[in-house]
Design a protein around this motif. Structure first.
Motif, PDB file in Angstrom:
ATOM      1  N   THR A 304       0.843  -1.193   0.000  1.00  0.00           N
ATOM      2  CA  THR A 304       0.000   0.000   0.000  1.00  0.00           C
ATOM      3  C   THR A 304       0.882   1.247   0.000  1.00  0.00           C
ATOM      4  O   THR A 304       2.096   1.173   0.172  1.00  0.00           O
ATOM      5  CB  THR A 304      -0.921   0.059   1.239  1.00  0.00           C
ATOM      6  OG1 THR A 304      -0.161   0.471   2.383  1.00  0.00           O
ATOM      7  CG2 THR A 304      -1.565  -1.288   1.514  1.00  0.00           C
ATOM      8  N   ARG A 305       0.250   2.395  -0.155  1.00  0.00           N
ATOM      9  CA  ARG A 305       0.940   3.685  -0.091  1.00  0.00           C
ATOM     10  C   ARG A 305       0.662   4.392   1.230  1.00  0.00           C
ATOM     11  O   ARG A 305       0.875   5.595   1.359  1.00  0.00           O
ATOM     12  CB  ARG A 305       0.491   4.579  -1.257  1.00  0.00           C
ATOM     13  CG  ARG A 305       0.906   4.025  -2.609  1.00  0.00           C
ATOM     14  CD  ARG A 305       0.382   4.875  -3.729  1.00  0.00           C
ATOM     15  NE  ARG A 305       0.804   4.348  -5.017  1.00  0.00           N
ATOM     16  CZ  ARG A 305       1.580   4.988  -5.870  1.00  0.00           C
ATOM     17  NH1 ARG A 305       2.020   6.178  -5.580  1.00  0.00           N
ATOM     18  NH2 ARG A 305       1.913   4.439  -7.021  1.00  0.00           N
ATOM     19  N   MET A 306       0.174   3.664   2.206  1.00  0.00           N
ATOM     20  CA  MET A 306      -0.113   4.258   3.507  1.00  0.00           C
ATOM     21  C   MET A 306       1.154   4.848   4.116  1.00  0.00           C
ATOM     22  O   MET A 306       2.243   4.280   3.989  1.00  0.00           O
ATOM     23  CB  MET A 306      -0.691   3.195   4.452  1.00  0.00           C
ATOM     24  CG  MET A 306      -2.082   2.710   4.068  1.00  0.00           C
ATOM     25  SD  MET A 306      -2.592   1.260   5.034  1.00  0.00           S
ATOM     26  CE  MET A 306      -2.552   1.940   6.676  1.00  0.00           C
ATOM     27  N   THR A 307       1.013   5.989   4.760  1.00  0.00           N
ATOM     28  CA  THR A 307       2.156   6.615   5.431  1.00  0.00           C
ATOM     29  C   THR A 307       2.477   5.851   6.712  1.00  0.00           C
ATOM     30  O   THR A 307       1.661   5.061   7.217  1.00  0.00           O
ATOM     31  CB  THR A 307       1.847   8.067   5.782  1.00  0.00           C
ATOM     32  OG1 THR A 307       0.789   8.093   6.772  1.00  0.00           O
ATOM     33  CG2 THR A 307       1.419   8.853   4.551  1.00  0.00           C
ATOM     34  N   THR A 308       3.665   6.128   7.250  1.00  0.00           N
ATOM     35  CA  THR A 308       4.056   5.512   8.518  1.00  0.00           C
ATOM     36  C   THR A 308       3.065   5.871   9.615  1.00  0.00           C
ATOM     37  O   THR A 308       2.708   5.035  10.448  1.00  0.00           O
ATOM     38  CB  THR A 308       5.470   5.969   8.923  1.00  0.00           C
ATOM     39  OG1 THR A 308       6.396   5.577   7.905  1.00  0.00           O
ATOM     40  CG2 THR A 308       5.895   5.349  10.237  1.00  0.00           C
ATOM     41  N   GLU A 309       2.604   7.090   9.611  1.00  0.00           N
ATOM     42  CA  GLU A 309       1.640   7.540  10.625  1.00  0.00           C
ATOM     43  C   GLU A 309       0.323   6.768  10.498  1.00  0.00           C
ATOM     44  O   GLU A 309      -0.285   6.377  11.504  1.00  0.00           O
ATOM     45  CB  GLU A 309       1.382   9.046  10.483  1.00  0.00           C
ATOM     46  CG  GLU A 309       2.537   9.936  10.913  1.00  0.00           C
ATOM     47  CD  GLU A 309       3.723   9.906   9.943  1.00  0.00           C
ATOM     48  OE1 GLU A 309       3.534   9.490   8.777  1.00  0.00           O
ATOM     49  OE2 GLU A 309       4.827  10.292  10.367  1.00  0.00           O
ATOM     50  N   GLU A 310      -0.133   6.570   9.260  1.00  0.00           N
ATOM     51  CA  GLU A 310      -1.389   5.842   9.048  1.00  0.00           C
ATOM     52  C   GLU A 310      -1.258   4.380   9.483  1.00  0.00           C
ATOM     53  O   GLU A 310      -2.178   3.820  10.092  1.00  0.00           O
ATOM     54  CB  GLU A 310      -1.780   5.911   7.569  1.00  0.00           C
ATOM     55  CG  GLU A 310      -2.254   7.293   7.132  1.00  0.00           C
ATOM     56  CD  GLU A 310      -2.406   7.410   5.620  1.00  0.00           C
ATOM     57  OE1 GLU A 310      -3.198   8.260   5.184  1.00  0.00           O
ATOM     58  OE2 GLU A 310      -1.724   6.650   4.879  1.00  0.00           O
ATOM     59  N   ILE A 311      -0.130   3.771   9.175  1.00  0.00           N
ATOM     60  CA  ILE A 311       0.082   2.382   9.576  1.00  0.00           C
ATOM     61  C   ILE A 311       0.147   2.279  11.097  1.00  0.00           C
ATOM     62  O   ILE A 311      -0.448   1.373  11.698  1.00  0.00           O
ATOM     63  CB  ILE A 311       1.374   1.831   8.943  1.00  0.00           C
ATOM     64  CG1 ILE A 311       1.236   1.764   7.419  1.00  0.00           C
ATOM     65  CG2 ILE A 311       1.698   0.431   9.494  1.00  0.00           C
ATOM     66  CD1 ILE A 311       2.500   1.370   6.695  1.00  0.00           C
ATOM     67  N   ALA A 312       0.853   3.211  11.720  1.00  0.00           N
ATOM     68  CA  ALA A 312       0.959   3.206  13.178  1.00  0.00           C
ATOM     69  C   ALA A 312      -0.422   3.292  13.819  1.00  0.00           C
ATOM     70  O   ALA A 312      -0.734   2.557  14.765  1.00  0.00           O
ATOM     71  CB  ALA A 312       1.830   4.371  13.643  1.00  0.00           C
ATOM     72  N   SER A 313      -1.258   4.177  13.300  1.00  0.00           N
ATOM     73  CA  SER A 313      -2.604   4.333  13.836  1.00  0.00           C
ATOM     74  C   SER A 313      -3.421   3.070  13.651  1.00  0.00           C
ATOM     75  O   SER A 313      -4.099   2.601  14.570  1.00  0.00           O
ATOM     76  CB  SER A 313      -3.294   5.517  13.152  1.00  0.00           C
ATOM     77  OG  SER A 313      -4.645   5.616  13.557  1.00  0.00           O
TER      78      SER A 313
END
Length: 341
Positions: A304-313
């Motif tokens: 995916t192109r999810m950001t690190t912040e999005e994955i962390a959440s």
């Protein structure tokens, strides 16, 4: 990077994959006892059922001992149809090659495979895709040898069913070219081998999808299918507590991360009993939860192109920094560095 199947410790699968690895290294002068070391298996005392844990131990030994880096390709080529038992009969009696592939996807767990498999007869009738089950990390040697073994085994099986003229038109893998990259074209007999691709895929002429196996038989296929279904039903009952926890977490994640008390309630157990059962299997609720989180993190970074912040959440971390620390602990790399591989 482990991605343990839910029944990782259960000794329920046929040992042919281990047998093929042992025989291949024996050809190269490596003692079977050394290949089997630490697995609880003994060449002098043949067994009929093994676990994923034992397969993983043998693979790690083989990686350390094999003088030929292409040993997994050679070992997979040994996997003829007769070594798959009733599952093999189901494939042999399939009405078409497309039906064979669809059956392989649905009942693949019967054989304790090293990879999962996907096949879309409607949209991609000339492509099979695979993902290693014992590792998520394309840079992990275990990931590579699981795929090499599977690719060679798939080619052997298809030729057993469809005849020696069956060939692959392209081979794709997600990891960079290994030192023995030239062996792929030779041992898979396919001139088009591409590394560092977006997916692990075997390509073949779409005309094969409608090809009728020489020994197709509807009654035999249905009888074999029923036996495979019965085995899958039995697996559900024999899997241990750790398997039940992994399955429950997989059903609930992402977004929901129950504490052990909530998980115990869901499994109709006291928290103390759940802890004791997991300890008896050599694991803990915290370890299983981390394993599931790790698997999801790698999947998100790879696909995916999810950001690190999005994955962390999504994985339930209070902030991206905590996630980055956890990911570095799991893989030795930051999420950003891992994504650049």
């Amino acid at each position: 990077m482990s991605r343990s199947p839910t029944d990782f410790e259960e000794r329920v699968y046929a040992p042919q994959r281990i047998t093929a690895i042992v025989a291949t290294l024996a050809e190269d002068g490596v003692s079977p006892a050394h290949v089997l070391a630490g697995s609880g298996l003994d060449e002098a005392a043949p067994v009929t059922r093994v676990s994923y844990a034992q397969v993983a131990t043998v693979l790690h030994n083989a990686l350390r001992l094999a003088p030929d880096p292409a040993f997994a390709l050679r070992a997979g080529a040994r996997m003829h149809l007769t070594q798959y038992g009733i599952y093999g009969y189901a494939l042999l009696s399939s009405r078409t090659y497309a039906q064979l592939l669809e059956f392989s996807v649905k009942y693949r767990r019967v054989i304790g495979p090293m990879t999962s498999m996907a096949y879309d007869a409607e949209h991609n009738p000339a492509i099979c895709s695979f993902e290693p089950l014992l590792s998520l990390d394309p840079c992990d040697p275990l990931y590579r040898i699981a795929l090499e073994f599977t690719y060679a085994a798939h080619l052997t099986l298809c030729r057993d069913v469809l005849g020696p003229t069956f060939n692959l038109t392209a081979v794709h893998v997600t990891y960079p070219a290994p030192a023995h990259a030239n062996a792929y074209a030779t041992l898979l007999q396919c001139p088009t081998v591409q590394f560092a691709q977006s997916a692990n895929e075997l390509h073949f002429d779409p005309a094969w999808a409608g090809c009728i196996p020489q020994l197709q038989d509807g009654i035999t296929h249905e009888m074999a299918r029923q036996s495979c279904q019965q085995f899958l039903d039995e697996l559900t009952h024999i899997s241990g507590t750790a398997a039940l926890v992994r399955r429950a977490l997989a059903d609930q994640m992402p977004w929901r991360f129950p504490k052990i008390e909530a998980m115990a309630l869901e499994l109709a157990l006291e928290p103390r009993t759940l802890r004791r059962k997991l300890e008896a299997q050599g694991t803990s609720y915290r370890q299983i939860l981390a394993d599931v989180r790790r698997g999801l993190a790698i999947e998100y970074l790879r696909k995916t192109r999810m950001t690190t912040e999005e994955i962390a959440s999504r994985l339930g971390y209070s902030d991206a920094a905590n996630f980055r620390h956890a990911f570095a602990r799991w893989t030795g790399k930051t999420p950003h560095a891992y994504r650049l591989i």
